[in-house]
Scaffold this motif. Structure first.
Motif, PDB file in Angstrom:
ATOM      1  N   PRO A  46       0.817  -1.226   0.000  1.00 49.28           N
ATOM      2  CA  PRO A  46       0.000   0.000   0.000  1.00 49.28           C
ATOM      3  C   PRO A  46       0.851   1.276   0.000  1.00 49.28           C
ATOM      4  CG  PRO A  46      -0.946  -1.594   1.500  1.00 49.28           C
ATOM      5  CD  PRO A  46       0.385  -2.150   1.072  1.00 49.28           C
ATOM      6  N   PHE A  78      -3.465   8.356   1.222  1.00 51.07           N
ATOM      7  CA  PHE A  78      -4.143   7.133   1.667  1.00 51.07           C
ATOM      8  C   PHE A  78      -5.654   7.369   1.752  1.00 51.07           C
ATOM      9  CE2 PHE A  78      -0.198   5.145   3.373  1.00 51.07           C
ATOM     10  CZ  PHE A  78      -0.437   3.854   2.948  1.00 51.07           C
ATOM     11  N   ARG A  79      -6.014   8.440   2.406  1.00 54.61           N
ATOM     12  CA  ARG A  79      -7.428   8.732   2.663  1.00 54.61           C
ATOM     13  C   ARG A  79      -8.212   8.909   1.361  1.00 54.61           C
ATOM     14  NH1 ARG A  79     -10.217  13.308   3.024  1.00 54.61           N
ATOM     15  NH2 ARG A  79      -8.341  14.590   2.845  1.00 54.61           N
ATOM     16  N   VAL A  93      -8.553   5.512  -0.721  1.00 51.60           N
ATOM     17  CA  VAL A  93      -9.582   4.628  -0.160  1.00 51.60           C
ATOM     18  C   VAL A  93     -10.968   5.227  -0.348  1.00 51.60           C
ATOM     19  CG1 VAL A  93     -10.439   3.558   1.954  1.00 51.60           C
ATOM     20  CG2 VAL A  93      -7.977   3.628   1.513  1.00 51.60           C
ATOM     21  N   ARG A  94     -11.089   6.545  -0.192  1.00 50.78           N
ATOM     22  CA  ARG A  94     -12.394   7.206  -0.295  1.00 50.78           C
ATOM     23  C   ARG A  94     -12.979   7.088  -1.696  1.00 50.78           C
ATOM     24  NH1 ARG A  94     -13.321  13.773   0.234  1.00 50.78           N
ATOM     25  NH2 ARG A  94     -15.517  13.781  -0.445  1.00 50.78           N
ATOM     26  N   GLY A 112     -11.798   2.778  -2.916  1.00 50.79           N
ATOM     27  CA  GLY A 112     -11.934   1.628  -2.038  1.00 50.79           C
ATOM     28  C   GLY A 112     -10.594   1.097  -1.563  1.00 50.79           C
ATOM     29  N   PHE A 113     -10.651   0.243  -0.546  1.00 46.55           N
ATOM     30  CA  PHE A 113      -9.439  -0.302   0.068  1.00 46.55           C
ATOM     31  C   PHE A 113      -8.628  -1.154  -0.915  1.00 46.55           C
ATOM     32  CE2 PHE A 113      -7.184  -3.549   2.529  1.00 46.55           C
ATOM     33  CZ  PHE A 113      -6.450  -2.742   3.394  1.00 46.55           C
ATOM     34  N   ARG A 114      -9.312  -1.836  -1.831  1.00 43.07           N
ATOM     35  CA  ARG A 114      -8.623  -2.722  -2.785  1.00 43.07           C
ATOM     36  C   ARG A 114      -7.647  -1.954  -3.672  1.00 43.07           C
ATOM     37  NH1 ARG A 114     -12.726  -6.539  -5.907  1.00 43.07           N
ATOM     38  NH2 ARG A 114     -10.726  -7.220  -6.752  1.00 43.07           N
ATOM     39  N   LEU A 151      -5.435  -0.010  -2.861  1.00 40.03           N
ATOM     40  CA  LEU A 151      -4.106   0.009  -2.257  1.00 40.03           C
ATOM     41  C   LEU A 151      -3.274  -1.207  -2.656  1.00 40.03           C
ATOM     42  CD1 LEU A 151      -5.018   1.201   1.357  1.00 40.03           C
ATOM     43  CD2 LEU A 151      -4.006   2.568  -0.476  1.00 40.03           C
ATOM     44  N   TYR A 152      -3.927  -2.190  -3.276  1.00 40.71           N
ATOM     45  CA  TYR A 152      -3.214  -3.401  -3.701  1.00 40.71           C
ATOM     46  C   TYR A 152      -3.275  -3.604  -5.205  1.00 40.71           C
ATOM     47  CZ  TYR A 152      -2.382  -4.794   1.093  1.00 40.71           C
ATOM     48  OH  TYR A 152      -1.924  -4.847   2.384  1.00 40.71           O
TER      49      TYR A 152
END
Length: 353
Positions: free
Chosen positions: A268, A306-307, A310-311, A314-316, A318-319
């Motif tokens: 990430p 980061f924020r 993700v906003r 989505g969290f995915r 980051l990968y």
């Protein structure tokens, strides 16, 4: 007569003392390397690290480029959707050379980075081991996984900081297309253009998440690789050990395990770093809001990047690009190449020593 006898005995004693002193001096200096020998050993170690980096990155260059493209592509204009499709798309639109686009710049960065990293790890390991032995009072103490993690972290920070501008430029050259707002003709042109138009600080965009990410990544790479090798040799597991050494295939497997663990933990931060590098240069930082408006993202720092990632995605997100980067971890090739080259060059110390 008596005086002559005393004189002869005195001379004999002096000769004996001189011989003993000479012997002691020789014994004391036998373990001390001459400056020329030490310089040659350092040069060989740096060369082995550089070759290891160049070979490993070139071997996985197509996957490395696809990883970066997946990391920074606009989520509302998907071109690369998975490893196989992504590689086929690059081949169809850019040809064979497209698979290795940016590899020259990558090698120009990774060769000195790898050389500094491996050499720094060896020196940090020796220093940390000496401190550990002094603290415990045990001269036979060996490096523990935690101490290896610390040595690897030190090596990663030093190498990353020394070569970071090259990494920033490599990222831009890798994602550059005919529609990019800036057309860089090569490494030097890219460096001078960024320096002139964006300032010195632009060369270190994303440095903080890089340094934070390199601590677990490089630290875990060295710690897991060395500890796994050490365990296999001591336990003589599955008959993999011959003459107290592991085969190339086994070492590659150890490196693959180490690389997969390290990059999964730190990935990430790598995504955030890459996005911070591309801000204001490519449409990768553009997102579409709920009301259909396109917004060009600007990041105030690592936490903000980061924020917002993700906003909006989505969290995915980051990968993104993790799968092609995990197919053949370049670190496994680097470890084995480094040890093989050091054997060929006749360097006495390896990272295991």
């Amino acid at each position: 007569m008596a005086s002559e006898d005393v004189k002869q005995r005195g001379e004999a004693a002096a000769v004996s003392t001189f011989v003993n002193l000479a012997g002691e001096a020789k014994a004391a200096t036998e373990g001390v390397k001459s400056p020329r020998h030490a310089l040659l050993s350092i040069s060989k170690s740096l060369a082995a690290g550089g070759i290891a980096g160049g070979v490993s990155r070139t071997a996985v260059a197509p996957l490395e480029r696809l990883k970066i493209l997946l990391q920074v592509q606009n989520p509302h204009s998907i071109k690369y959707n998975g490893t196989v499709q992504g590689l086929k798309y690059i081949w169809q639109t850019e040809g064979f050379r497209g698979l290795f686009k940016g590899n020259g710049t990558n090698c120009a960065r990774i060769v000195p980075n790898s050389a500094v990293k491996f050499f720094s790890y060896e020196q940090a390991s020796k220093g940390i081991l000496w401190l550990y032995q002094q603290q415990t009072g045990n001269e036979n103490a060996e490096l523990t996984p935690v101490l290896r993690l610390g040595a690897g972290a030190c090596a990663g920070i030093i190498a990353m900081s020394a070569t970071y501008p090259m990494d920033m430029v490599r990222g831009r050259l890798t994602v550059q297309t005919a529609k990019s707002p800036q057309q860089y003709r090569g490494i030097y042109h890219a460096l001078t253009t960024v320096l002139r138009e964006e300032g010195f600080r632009a060369l270190y965009k994303g440095w903080l998440p890089s340094v934070i990410g390199v601590v677990p990544y490089v630290g875990l790479n060295f710690a897991v690789y060395e500890s796994l090798k050490d365990w296999l040799i001591k336990e003589k597991t599955f008959g993999l050990v011959q003459d107290n050494e592991l085969g190339v295939t086994t070492r590659l497997a150890c490196g693959a395990v180490a690389g997969t663990i390290g990059q999964t933990v730190a990935y990430p931060l790598d995504v955030v770093r890459r996005r911070m590098q591309m801000v204001g240069w490519k449409d990768a930082s553009t997102v579409v809001t709920g009301d259909g408006k396109k917004v060009a993202l600007e990041y105030t720092g690592m936490v903000d990047a980061f924020r917002k990632t993700v906003r909006y995605e989505g969290f995915r997100a980051l990968y993104k690009g993790l799968v092609p980067n995990s197919v053949v971890p370049s670190i496994s090739i680097a470890f084995v190449t480094y040890e093989v080259v050091k054997d060929l060059l006749g360097v006495e110390m390896r990272i295991s020593d």
